[in-house]
Design an enzyme around this catalytic site. Structure first.
Site, short mmCIF file in Angstrom:
data_model
loop_
_atom_site.label_atom_id
_atom_site.label_comp_id
_atom_site.label_asym_id
_atom_site.label_seq_id
_atom_site.Cartn_x
_atom_site.Cartn_y
_atom_site.Cartn_z
N ARG A 108 0.74 -1.22 -0.08
CA ARG A 108 -0.02 -0.08 0.13
C ARG A 108 0.80 1.05 -0.08
NH1 ARG A 108 -5.22 0.62 0.46
NH2 ARG A 108 -5.42 -1.50 1.44
N THR A 112 -0.62 7.74 -1.30
CA THR A 112 -1.97 7.58 -1.89
C THR A 112 -2.82 6.68 -1.11
OG1 THR A 112 -1.37 5.70 -3.38
CG2 THR A 112 -0.87 8.11 -4.14
N ASP A 204 -2.76 -11.36 12.27
CA ASP A 204 -2.07 -11.23 11.02
C ASP A 204 -1.76 -12.64 10.67
OD1 ASP A 204 0.24 -10.96 9.42
OD2 ASP A 204 0.02 -8.80 9.82
N ASP A 207 2.21 -13.23 9.87
CA ASP A 207 2.95 -13.23 11.11
C ASP A 207 2.67 -14.69 11.69
OD1 ASP A 207 4.13 -11.05 10.70
OD2 ASP A 207 2.73 -9.87 11.96
#
Length: 213
Positions: A108, A112, A204, A207
């Protein structure tokens, strides 16, 4: 068994639901977590492939000749989203051993906030195959929608999205951007927290699969 709701297929089989509970448990270690992700993916593969076409052939058993059915020569490409999607590949390959495997990586952009493709490698003639995109989590749906679009930009038209846990928001985003793409998952959770983690979710996935946290 699955529940079908607006092009979303939610797996309600007892074995899958049992394993999802173990995946959600924060006390499940990385080794067990990886094994569970693989097992759930393998079980989900049965339903994901339920529309694969069959053709009739004649074989000879030790007793007699008979007509039976086998899969047609259907091309299938698995595309895990790096890195967590890698944990789903082996389970899928146990059911679809002839599938080819591509990879797609996104990040990402800090300014933006939009997903940016940093890696995409698909097998030759992927546009002629059914592509199954793999990612354990479908949270906001932003990266998932972008990944699907990147794959479509390479000429692929037949795509399925397979995840373990989805959020309502993520499902709605995929439906809005790609109404032609069916979603297969084991659970749909209602909420996202301020960090865009699915609640209650399972944390996550990357992870927990790779033991990096």
């Amino acid at each position: 068994m699955i529940d079908e709701q607006d092009n979303v297929y939610i797996f309600n089989h007892p074995m899958i639901q049992h394993k999802i509970s173990l995946l959600r448990d924060k006390n499940t270690n990385s080794k067990s977590f990886r094994e569970l992700v693989e097992e759930v993916s393998m079980l989900m593969a049965y339903e994901v492939t339920k529309d694969f076409p069959l053709t009739e052939i004649e074989i000879e058993t030790p007793i007699a000749k008979t007509k039976t059915k086998v899969l047609t020569d259907k091309k299938v490409t698995l595309v895990p989203i790096l890195r967590a999607g890698l944990g789903m590949v082996e389970g899928m390959l146990k059911i679809i051993p002839t599938a080819r495997v591509g990879h797609i990586g996104l990040y990402r952009d800090h300014d933006t906030k939009q997903p940016v493709e940093y890696y995409c490698k698909l097998p030759a003639n992927a546009d002629e195959s059914e592509v199954i995109v793999l990612d354990p989590m479908l949270a906001t749906g932003g990266s998932g929608s972008a990944a699907i679009q990147f794959i479509k930009d390479r000429g692929v038209k037949n795509i399925k999205w397979v995840c373990i846990i989805a959020s309502v928001e993520g499902v709605e985003r995929i439906h809005k951007d790609h109404p032609d793409v069916p979603i297969f998952c084991a659970a749909v959770d209602q909420d996202l927290n301020e960090n865009a983690y699915i609640v209650p979710g399972l944390g996550d996935a990357g992870d927990r699969i790779f033991g990096t946290k």
